[in-house]
Every structure is written in structure tokens, then in C-alpha cells.
Scaffold this active site. Structure first.
Site, PDB file in Angstrom:
ATOM      1  N   ARG A  89      -5.821   4.253  -1.221  1.00  0.00           N
ATOM      2  CA  ARG A  89      -5.851   5.194  -0.148  1.00  0.00           C
ATOM      3  C   ARG A  89      -6.703   6.271  -0.796  1.00  0.00           C
ATOM      4  O   ARG A  89      -6.539   6.813  -1.931  1.00  0.00           O
ATOM      5  CB  ARG A  89      -4.729   5.742   0.286  1.00  0.00           C
ATOM      6  CG  ARG A  89      -4.975   6.809   1.352  1.00  0.00           C
ATOM      7  CD  ARG A  89      -3.424   7.538   1.757  1.00  0.00           C
ATOM      8  NE  ARG A  89      -3.795   8.746   2.608  1.00  0.00           N
ATOM      9  CZ  ARG A  89      -3.153   9.985   2.594  1.00  0.00           C
ATOM     10  NH1 ARG A  89      -2.067   9.782   1.771  1.00  0.00           N
ATOM     11  NH2 ARG A  89      -3.463  11.100   3.271  1.00  0.00           N
ATOM     12  N   HIS A 134      -8.704  15.752   4.592  1.00  0.00           N
ATOM     13  CA  HIS A 134      -7.739  16.042   3.619  1.00  0.00           C
ATOM     14  C   HIS A 134      -8.167  17.460   3.167  1.00  0.00           C
ATOM     15  O   HIS A 134      -8.475  17.683   1.828  1.00  0.00           O
ATOM     16  CB  HIS A 134      -7.463  14.969   2.539  1.00  0.00           C
ATOM     17  CG  HIS A 134      -6.242  15.246   1.680  1.00  0.00           C
ATOM     18  ND1 HIS A 134      -5.786  14.582   1.005  1.00  0.00           N
ATOM     19  CD2 HIS A 134      -5.712  16.319   0.987  1.00  0.00           C
ATOM     20  CE1 HIS A 134      -4.497  14.997   0.293  1.00  0.00           C
ATOM     21  NE2 HIS A 134      -4.689  16.198   0.360  1.00  0.00           N
ATOM     22  N   GLU A 179      -1.202  15.833   6.106  1.00  0.00           N
ATOM     23  CA  GLU A 179      -0.388  16.948   5.825  1.00  0.00           C
ATOM     24  C   GLU A 179      -0.959  18.103   6.808  1.00  0.00           C
ATOM     25  O   GLU A 179      -1.399  19.223   6.300  1.00  0.00           O
ATOM     26  CB  GLU A 179      -0.232  17.265   4.404  1.00  0.00           C
ATOM     27  CG  GLU A 179       0.555  16.192   3.607  1.00  0.00           C
ATOM     28  CD  GLU A 179       0.626  16.529   2.263  1.00  0.00           C
ATOM     29  OE1 GLU A 179       1.143  15.763   1.346  1.00  0.00           O
ATOM     30  OE2 GLU A 179      -0.013  17.508   1.550  1.00  0.00           O
ATOM     31  N   ASN A 300       4.064 -28.242   8.381  1.00  0.00           N
ATOM     32  CA  ASN A 300       3.111 -28.336   7.378  1.00  0.00           C
ATOM     33  C   ASN A 300       2.445 -26.959   7.863  1.00  0.00           C
ATOM     34  O   ASN A 300       1.888 -26.773   8.698  1.00  0.00           O
ATOM     35  CB  ASN A 300       2.171 -29.253   7.479  1.00  0.00           C
ATOM     36  CG  ASN A 300       2.707 -30.711   6.968  1.00  0.00           C
ATOM     37  OD1 ASN A 300       3.984 -30.785   6.624  1.00  0.00           O
ATOM     38  ND2 ASN A 300       1.959 -31.739   7.186  1.00  0.00           N
ATOM     39  N   TYR A 302      -0.670 -24.045   5.821  1.00  0.00           N
ATOM     40  CA  TYR A 302      -1.544 -23.627   4.758  1.00  0.00           C
ATOM     41  C   TYR A 302      -2.234 -22.252   4.905  1.00  0.00           C
ATOM     42  O   TYR A 302      -2.619 -21.533   4.050  1.00  0.00           O
ATOM     43  CB  TYR A 302      -2.734 -24.718   4.637  1.00  0.00           C
ATOM     44  CG  TYR A 302      -2.169 -26.157   4.077  1.00  0.00           C
ATOM     45  CD1 TYR A 302      -2.285 -26.577   2.727  1.00  0.00           C
ATOM     46  CD2 TYR A 302      -1.869 -27.028   4.880  1.00  0.00           C
ATOM     47  CE1 TYR A 302      -1.760 -27.715   2.267  1.00  0.00           C
ATOM     48  CE2 TYR A 302      -1.372 -28.166   4.564  1.00  0.00           C
ATOM     49  CZ  TYR A 302      -1.203 -28.648   3.247  1.00  0.00           C
ATOM     50  OH  TYR A 302      -0.815 -29.897   2.661  1.00  0.00           O
ATOM     51  N   GLU A 367       4.744 -29.131   3.842  1.00  0.00           N
ATOM     52  CA  GLU A 367       3.641 -29.153   3.045  1.00  0.00           C
ATOM     53  C   GLU A 367       3.292 -27.753   3.007  1.00  0.00           C
ATOM     54  O   GLU A 367       3.207 -26.842   4.071  1.00  0.00           O
ATOM     55  CB  GLU A 367       2.304 -29.789   3.723  1.00  0.00           C
ATOM     56  CG  GLU A 367       2.628 -31.446   3.518  1.00  0.00           C
ATOM     57  CD  GLU A 367       1.292 -31.959   4.153  1.00  0.00           C
ATOM     58  OE1 GLU A 367       0.002 -31.472   4.214  1.00  0.00           O
ATOM     59  OE2 GLU A 367       1.263 -33.102   4.575  1.00  0.00           O
TER      60      GLU A 367
END
Length: 502
Positions: A89, A134, A179, A300, A302, A367
Site C-alpha cells: 500500500r 494521505h 484517516e 479436477n 487447476y 486432480e
């Protein structure tokens, strides 16, 4: 509070980490680390002025150079790799992008810095979490009232729009305002932070907070309008699942093809002039014969895809009936197969789908595995990473979600003939040396890792040691260490440049 594909105001909260947390991050704020306070066209911020005012900062320090992160992207990425975080961040400097806080001048050099930072993070498989504000408001906006001036709401909206347009294709986790209490009260009530206003404590903080809330909402709407929550894409994802898993599971578990599949194919068939659906129908006798012919659900898995609605017009084809396109997120880790992207979080989601859709059946994962290409490397950290994360998601589904998982089978024992791709794609725990007429099976590093998981019936907690039988297996191949104590030196950890966590 934090979310993924949306915006929120960050408030300081005490958070207890649980096994639901898959994001480990670290944060750094622009003025506190970037330096380069006047470089490449950056404008002044309220904190630049505050820090250059005598007696405002301890020992009259300032952020002119700070940690020089503006010039040390490589060093900062290496530090993040050392921490082994999977997210980072950071905040964006409003005056670095828009020197006077308005759209009159967009500083491309400032935007390029953040592009380079984001690209370096993604290359290291660290996902960016970006904070728009910020505290470093452009000083030019403060000169006309700053957060006490109602026009700041539209200014912030315009700033957010510029940043979203530039970085939105790379960044999927955004934070609007950090904040807000501190901005309102500390900056405009007590005056101990920039802009240092303390002479209207009964009014200024409330006006500032009011505008912060409205500015947050405007930024949220700007983003949401560009990235709307599309129900049609949610529906497309369900069609993808029903036309693949449901095509075969629904008749066996529920007695017939899903209504969704039947209705779509019937409607498209009739619209094309056919007298009946292209999807055959089961007779009542066949339904009775087929339904319930299961003792468990064999699955299965993936990889995962992202689905979106797609209109194929009048084409008579399975893909057109499904009415969906699929893509992969560019940040997902690649494998040796073009179709297989490492996306562990999708495993847990689809296991929960099976539980809910088919009556909580016993599930055997039959799998699960990952491929590699290119020169053989027995130190297959890529595969270790895959199994660690996919098995962990299966454990979450079992322990936290109550999915009835009874067993797990990895694909596959040894590198083999992978159908049309021949021997190019290697999924095996064991390398088969095909240049040797005896075709010896040579273990990769993942063999010991998977054997330890099996023998210990799960992952080893810090400080624990593998069971003795694992050491015996290692002795067979002559590479066991003298101590059975579990050791995880840094060089044996997975390379975070290839890591994909959720």
C-alpha cells in the site's frame, strides 16, 4: 475497512488476523518516503510548507529528501521481497500529479513515476493498494480555502478521475482518504498537523469532515461509473460454471440438466427456426435411472477464469449458448500451460459452489497441479508455491466453510505425455530423463515438500519437525540432512518474483 474492487475511507481499527486473511501488506506514505519535493514539476503541498515552517517539526526536519524513494524503486521492491508481502500500500502525491491541484496541468513525469512503481510491483508479483489522499493537499488549493472550501469536492473528484484513468488498468485496490479524522481534527482543530489551523475549532473540523465525506463519495462514483458492477457478468460467470460442471453434475445429482442450460439452448434453438432444442431431453425413466448415481463428487481443478457477458448473435455453438467470454487477470502467475493461471482463491469458491449446488456431497479432489516449461530445474519452487496455496484454500473450505472434502490427489506423479502438447508441459513431481534409455525417475524438490504435507497430515507449524518417516524417504535418495529439525533458510523460500497470493 478495506475492500477489493471498490473504494473506502480508511479508519484506524484493531483487526484480529484469522485464516480468512490472505493479504499481507506494508504501507508507506508519499511525503514520508518519496523526497524529490520539487523534482520533475511537482507542486508544493501543505506539508511541504508546514515542514518548512520553524518549530513545526522536531529538529526542523522535512521531507525534501526523506527516504528518496522517488529515485529508489528497485531498492524498495527488494525490501518488500525480503518482507515476503504480497501487497504494497502506498499513497499518491496529489501535487506531484497536478501541481496546482487542478486539471490545468497534468504532470506526466509524476504519473510516470507511479507507473514505474506499479509496474515494478506487478513484476515482483506484489499487488498495489493505492491511497489517493494521505494529507498532502496541494498548497495552491489550501491558498483558496483547502478542505474548508466546498469547491474542493470537485477538485478531488477530478484528481481521482485523472489517477483512475492513468492507473486503473493496473491497480484494483483503491483507498480514497486516509484517516479523515486526523485531516479534520488534527489539521483543522488542534492545528498540530498541516495546514496547522487551530483558531476555528468549533466550526472548521466539521466543515472539513463534511467535505471529506462528499469528496470520498464523488471519487467512489467516478470509479464505480468506470468499473460498474455488472449483473450480466455475474450471470455470465454462472453460465460458465453451469455449462461446464453443471452439464454433467446436475443430471447425476439433481436429475436433469439445469433449468438455466435447458432454457437457454431451447430458446436459441427455436429462434434459429429449429422445431426443438438442440439439447436432448431425458425421459422420466432416464431421469430416475440417472439421478442419485453417485457416492461422492470427484473434482479436477487447476485454475480459475474471469467471465463476462458476450453476445455471439445467431451462431449455433456451445460457446454462443453459454454466452460468455473468459479472461485471466494479468497479475495472476503464469504456468507452463497457456490456460493455467495460478489463482488459489478460486479453488475455495468453486468448492463452496459444489457444496451448495449439489447438496453437500463428499468431495474427492481427484486432480490438482501446475505445469512448467523450458529447461528442467529440479528446484521447482513454482510447484511448491502452487500446492501450498491450493491445499491451503482446500483446508479453508473444509475447516471454515464446512465443505465435506474427503481426499486430495495431486497431478501428477511424473512428467509425462501431456496429450497434444507432448512432453513440453511438465506437471510431475518426478522428472523422467528421456535421454537415458532406462528412463530414470528423478525427484524434484516438490517431492519432499508434498511428502512432508502428507506425512504430517497438513502444514508444519513453526518450530515443529517433520515426522521420522519423511527423513527415511529422504535417505533413500541420499540427500537427507543430519538434523531432522525443520529449517527454512531464506534461500529455500519461494522466489517472490514468481509468487501469487490472495
Amino acid at each position: 475497512m478495506q475492500i477489493n474492487k471498490s473504494l473506502n475511507v480508511v479508519v484506524k481499527l484493531l483487526i484480529v488476523l484469522t485464516s480468512n486473511y490472505d493479504i499481507f501488506s506494508c504501507y508507506a506514505q508519499t511525503l514520508q518516503i518519496e523526497g524529490a519535493w520539487r523534482a520533475d514539476g511537482k507542486g508544493l503541498s501543505i506539508w511541504d510548507k508546514f515542514a518548512h515552517t520553524a518549530l513545526k517539526i522536531s529538529q526542523d526536519e522535512n521531507g525534501d529528501i526523506a527516504c528518496d524513494s522517488y529515485n529508489k524503486i528497485v531498492e524498495d521492491i527488494n525490501s518488500l521481497k525480503t518482507l515476503r508481502v504480497n501487497h504494497y500500500r502506498f499513497s499518491i502525491s496529489w501535487p506531484r500529479i497536478m501541481p496546482d491541484g487542478t486539471t490545468k496541468k497534468i504532470n506526466e513525469a509524476g504519473l510516470n513515476y507511479y507507473h514505474r512503481l506499479v509496474d515494478a510491483l506487478l513484476a515482483a508479483n506484489i499487488k498495489p493498494q493505492v491511497t489517493l489522499y494521505h494529507w498532502d493537499l496541494p498548497q495552491a488549493l489550501q491558498d483558496v480555502g483547502g478542505w474548508e472550501n466546498d469547491t474542493i469536492v470537485n477538485r478531488f473528484r477530478d484528481y481521482a478521475d485523472v489517477v483512475f484513468n492513468s492507473l486503473g488498468d493496473k491497480v484494483k485496490f483503491w483507498i480514497t482518504i486516509n484517516e479523515p479524522y486526523n485531516v479534520a481534527m488534527v489539521g483543522h482543530g488542534y492545528g498540530s498537523a498541516a495546514p496547522g489551523i487551530s483558531f476555528r475549532p468549533g466550526t472548521a473540523p466539521y466543515i472539513v469532515a463534511h467535505n471529506l465525506i462528499k469528496a470520498h463519495a464523488e471519487a467512489w462514483h467516478v470509479y464505480n461509473d468506470k468499473n460498474p458492477y455488472k449483473q450480466e457478468d455475474v450471470d455470465a460467470a454462472m453460465r460458465v460454471v453451469q455449462f461446464q460442471i453443471g452439464w454433467f453434475a446436475h443430471p447425476v445429482f439433481n436429475g436433469d440438466y439445469s433449468d438455466l442450460m435447458k432454457n437457454i439452448i431451447r430458446e436459441r434453438s427455436l429462434a434459429a427456426g429449429r422445431p426443438q432444442s438442440r439439447l436432448p431431453e431425458f425421459t422420466p425413466a432416464e431421469v430416475a435411472r440417472i439421478m442419485g448415481t453417485h457416492d461422492y463428487f470427484g473434482f479436477n481443478h487447476y485454475t480459475t477464469v474471469l467471465a463476462y457477458n458476450m453476445d455471439y448473435k445467431n451462431l449455433e455453438h456451445y460457446d454462443a449458448d453459454r454466452g460468455a467470454g473468459t479472461v485471466a487477470d494479468r497479475t495472476w502467475l503464469d504456468s507452463g500451460s497457456f490456460w493455467l493461471k495460478v489463482t488459489p482463491v478460486g479453488f475455495r469458491k468453486i468448492l463452496n459452489f459444489i457444496k451448495e449446488e449439489y447438496g453437500d456431497p463428499p468431495i474427492y479432489i481427484t486432480e490438482n497441479g501446475v505445469s512448467e516449461r523450458g529447461p528442467m530445474n529440479l528446484n521447482d519452487v513454482h510447484r511448491i508455491h502452487y500446492y501450498d496455496n491450493y491445499i491451503n484454500q482446500a483446508l479453508k473450505a473444509y475447516l471454515l466453510d464446512g465443505v465435506d472434502i474427503r481426499g486430495y490427489a495431486a497431478w501428477t506423479l511424473m512428467d509425462n505425455l501431456e496429450w497434444a502438447t507432448g512432453f513440453d508441459e511438465k506437471f510431475g513431481f518426478f522428472y523422467v530423463n528421456r535421454s537415458d534409455p532406462s528412463l530414470p525417475r528423478i525427484p524434484k524438490k516438490s517431492v519432499w515438500h508434498y511428502a512432508t504435507i502428507i506425512n504430517c497430515n497438513g502444514f508444519i507449524s513453526p518450530g515443529e519437525s517433520p515426522h521420522e518417516s519423511v527423513a527415511v524417504v529422504l535417505l533413500v535418495y541420499g540427500i537427507v540432512k543430519t538434523s531432522k529439525k525443520q529449517k527454512r533458510p531464506v534461500e529455500e523460500h519461494i522466489d517472490l518474483e514468481k509468487k501469487d497470493m490472495f
